[in-house]
Design a protein around this motif. Structure first.
Motif, mmCIF file in Angstrom:
data_model
loop_
_atom_site.group_PDB
_atom_site.id
_atom_site.type_symbol
_atom_site.label_atom_id
_atom_site.label_comp_id
_atom_site.label_asym_id
_atom_site.label_seq_id
_atom_site.Cartn_x
_atom_site.Cartn_y
_atom_site.Cartn_z
ATOM 1 N N SER A 28 1.117 -1.440 -0.529
ATOM 2 C CA SER A 28 0.132 0.359 -0.242
ATOM 3 C C SER A 28 0.759 1.402 -0.076
ATOM 4 N N ARG A 29 2.416 1.095 0.457
ATOM 5 C CA ARG A 29 3.456 2.339 0.321
ATOM 6 C C ARG A 29 4.177 2.424 -0.962
ATOM 7 N N ARG A 30 3.770 0.472 -1.425
ATOM 8 C CA ARG A 30 5.007 0.873 -2.717
ATOM 9 C C ARG A 30 4.242 0.483 -3.708
ATOM 10 N N ALA A 31 4.936 0.796 -5.159
ATOM 11 C CA ALA A 31 4.196 0.374 -6.370
ATOM 12 C C ALA A 31 5.189 -1.372 -6.627
ATOM 13 N N PHE A 32 3.767 -2.336 -6.473
ATOM 14 C CA PHE A 32 3.358 -3.546 -7.142
ATOM 15 C C PHE A 32 2.133 -3.625 -8.403
ATOM 16 N N PRO A 33 2.559 -3.487 -9.352
ATOM 17 C CA PRO A 33 1.847 -3.430 -10.613
ATOM 18 C C PRO A 33 0.734 -4.971 -10.459
ATOM 19 N N GLU A 34 1.977 -5.961 -9.839
ATOM 20 C CA GLU A 34 1.794 -7.701 -9.671
ATOM 21 C C GLU A 34 0.606 -7.757 -8.867
ATOM 22 N N SER A 35 0.578 -6.456 -8.271
ATOM 23 C CA SER A 35 -0.912 -6.941 -7.055
ATOM 24 C C SER A 35 -1.926 -5.436 -6.456
ATOM 25 N N VAL A 36 -2.163 -4.767 -7.534
ATOM 26 C CA VAL A 36 -3.081 -4.110 -8.063
ATOM 27 C C VAL A 36 -4.363 -3.663 -7.006
ATOM 28 N N ALA A 37 -4.974 -4.739 -6.720
ATOM 29 C CA ALA A 37 -5.723 -4.093 -6.471
ATOM 30 C C ALA A 37 -5.751 -4.953 -5.247
ATOM 31 N N TYR A 38 -5.456 -5.450 -4.846
ATOM 32 C CA TYR A 38 -4.978 -6.137 -3.239
ATOM 33 C C TYR A 38 -4.256 -4.295 -2.549
ATOM 34 N N ALA A 39 -2.945 -4.242 -3.384
ATOM 35 C CA ALA A 39 -2.782 -3.079 -3.156
ATOM 36 C C ALA A 39 -4.218 -1.822 -2.844
ATOM 37 N N MET A 40 -4.625 -1.429 -3.204
ATOM 38 C CA MET A 40 -5.294 -0.643 -3.254
ATOM 39 C C MET A 40 -6.653 -1.056 -2.138
ATOM 40 N N SER A 41 -6.859 -2.256 -1.576
ATOM 41 C CA SER A 41 -7.722 -2.757 -0.512
ATOM 42 C C SER A 41 -6.816 -2.649 0.326
ATOM 43 N N LYS A 42 -5.423 -3.289 0.341
ATOM 44 C CA LYS A 42 -5.222 -2.417 1.793
ATOM 45 C C LYS A 42 -4.794 -1.432 2.171
ATOM 46 N N GLY A 43 -4.874 -0.982 0.973
ATOM 47 C CA GLY A 43 -4.656 1.371 1.661
ATOM 48 C C GLY A 43 -6.304 1.448 1.891
ATOM 49 N N ALA A 44 -7.005 0.899 1.759
ATOM 50 C CA ALA A 44 -8.384 1.237 2.347
ATOM 51 C C ALA A 44 -7.873 1.407 4.094
ATOM 52 N N LEU A 45 -8.039 0.266 4.614
ATOM 53 C CA LEU A 45 -7.073 0.216 5.569
ATOM 54 C C LEU A 45 -6.246 1.268 6.058
ATOM 55 N N ASN A 46 -5.599 2.199 5.739
ATOM 56 C CA ASN A 46 -4.409 2.921 5.865
ATOM 57 C C ASN A 46 -5.606 4.218 5.725
ATOM 58 N N THR A 47 -6.553 4.289 4.963
ATOM 59 C CA THR A 47 -7.333 5.504 5.384
ATOM 60 C C THR A 47 -8.328 5.462 6.404
ATOM 61 N N MET A 48 -8.433 4.450 6.878
ATOM 62 C CA MET A 48 -9.685 3.708 7.457
ATOM 63 C C MET A 48 -9.153 4.347 8.748
ATOM 64 N N THR A 49 -8.197 4.260 9.233
ATOM 65 C CA THR A 49 -7.119 4.215 10.735
ATOM 66 C C THR A 49 -7.414 5.559 10.704
ATOM 67 N N LEU A 50 -6.679 6.846 9.812
ATOM 68 C CA LEU A 50 -6.699 7.991 9.816
ATOM 69 C C LEU A 50 -7.545 8.650 10.306
ATOM 70 N N CYS A 51 -8.881 8.024 9.977
ATOM 71 C CA CYS A 51 -10.620 8.632 10.423
ATOM 72 C C CYS A 51 -11.139 7.814 11.203
ATOM 73 N N LEU A 52 -10.433 6.801 11.527
ATOM 74 C CA LEU A 52 -11.188 6.569 13.462
ATOM 75 C C LEU A 52 -10.071 6.892 14.140
ATOM 76 N N ALA A 53 -8.867 7.060 13.893
ATOM 77 C CA ALA A 53 -8.094 7.621 15.122
ATOM 78 C C ALA A 53 -9.266 8.855 15.373
ATOM 79 N N LYS A 54 -9.023 9.773 14.954
ATOM 80 C CA LYS A 54 -10.143 10.971 14.862
ATOM 81 C C LYS A 54 -11.081 11.026 15.519
ATOM 82 N N GLU A 55 -11.994 9.631 15.146
ATOM 83 C CA GLU A 55 -13.256 9.393 15.898
ATOM 84 C C GLU A 55 -13.570 8.783 17.057
#
Length: 264
Positions: free
Chosen positions: A160-187
Motif C-alpha cells: 500500500s506504500r510502494r508500487a506493486f503493479p503485479e498486485s494492484v487490487a490487493y494494494a488498493m484494498s490494503k490502502g483502504a485500511l490505511n485511510t480507515m485508520t486515520l479517520c477512526l483515530a480521530k473519531e
C-alpha cells in the motif's frame, strides 16, 4: 522471551489467526496475558491447533469461526466471539455485547489479484470484501463491545506504500485500511481508543510462498530488507503487542512500517 503479562485482564480478537502473521499475533497477545479469540474462516483444525498451543503454554484462547467477505460476516464473527467470551469468562457480560473486548486486530486478508490487465471483477470484489469491507464492519461491531481505552490494529501491507503493479487490487484494498485508520483515530480518540496500522513487508507465510520456491528467489526477497533476511510472523507480532499495550497510549492514526527496511 518476553514474560511480562502486560495484557492481563484484556480480551482480544484476532482475525485470520489460524496461520502466519495472525497466528503469531494471537500467540504473542496470549503470552502477554490477554484472552484471545482466534478467528478462522475455513480451517477449523488450524485454529484449534493455535488455541491448543496457547493453552499448552499457559495462555487463554478460544476459536471464533466465521467466513469473511460474505453477507452478514461481521455479525457471524461476533456471535461466535460473544459465545466464546461467555464460556471463557463464566459471565453474562457478552450477552448484550457490552464490555467484552479490548483489542481488535484486523489481520485476515486474501491476495493474488495480479496486474490490471489480468484483473477480473470477481477477484477484485473478493479483495475489497475481505480486505477492506470486512474490517470496516468488524470495527462497527466491535465498538459497542469495546471498553474505553481499547485498541484497533489494522494489518496492512508494504504494497500500500510502494508500487506493486503485479498486485494492484490487493494494494488498493490494503490502502483502504490505511485511510480507515486515520479517520477512526480521530473519531474514537474521545473514548481513549487508539487506531493504528502495521505494514509488514515480505514475511515467511503461506501467502507469499510462491515467491520463494528456490534459494535464488529467497535470497532476492531477503536482499530487499536492510537486514538481508525475510521477516518472520514474530517480527510483526511484537510490533502489534506494543500497540496493544498501554505503552502505545500516545500513538494513534499511524502507519508503522514493519518491513525490515525494505527497499530503503
Amino acid at each position: 522471551m518476553n514474560t511480562k503479562r502486560t495484557l492481563t485482564g484484556k480480551i482480544a480478537l484476532v482475525t485470520g489467526a489460524g496461520r502466519g502473521i495472525g497466528r503469531g499475533i494471537a500467540e504473542r497477545l496470549a503470552r502477554d496475558g490477554a484472552l484471545v479469540g482466534v478467528h478462522y474462516g475455513h480451517s477449523e483444525s488450524a485454529a484449534l491447533d493455535v488455541v491448543a498451543e496457547i493453552r499448552k503454554n499457559g495462555g487463554r484462547a478460544f476459536p471464533v469461526g466465521a467466513e469473511l467477505g460474505v453477507p452478514g460476516d461481521a455479525d457471524a464473527v461476533f456471535a461466535a466471539f460473544d459465545a466464546g467470551v461467555r464460556e471463557q469468562t463464566d459471565t453474562d457480560t457478552a450477552a448484550d455485547g457490552a464490555d467484552s473486548l479490548d483489542i481488535l486486530v484486523n489481520n485476515a486478508g486474501v491476495s493474488g489479484s495480479g496486474p490490471i490487465g489480468q484483473a477480473v471483477p470477481e477477484v477484485f470484489d473478493r479483495m475489497i470484501a475481505v480486505n477492506a469491507k470486512a474490517p470496516f464492519f468488524l470495527v462497527q461491531g466491535a465498538l459497542p463491545r469495546m471498553r474505553d481505552g481499547g485498541r484497533v490494529i489494522n494489518i496492512s501491507s508494504l504494497a500500500s506504500r510502494r508500487a506493486f503493479p503485479e498486485s494492484v487490487a490487493y494494494a488498493m484494498s490494503k490502502g483502504a485500511l490505511n485511510t480507515m485508520t486515520l479517520c477512526l483515530a480521530k473519531e474514537l480518540a474521545g473514548r481513549g481508543i487508539t487506531v493504528n496500522t502495521v505494514g509488514p513487508g515480505f514475511i515467511e507465510t503461506d501467502m507469499n510462498a510462491r515467491r520463494r520456491t528456490t534459494p535464488q528467489a529467497r535470497a532476492a526477497l531477503a536482499a530487499r530488507s536492510a537486514f538481508d533476511r525475510i521477516g518472520m510472523p514474530s517480527d510483526v507480532a511484537d510490533v502489534v503487542a506494543f500497540l496493544a499495550s498501554d505503552d502505545s497510549r500516545w500513538v494513534t492514526g499511524q502507519y508503522l512500517d514493519a518491513s525490515g527496511g525494505t527497499d530503503l
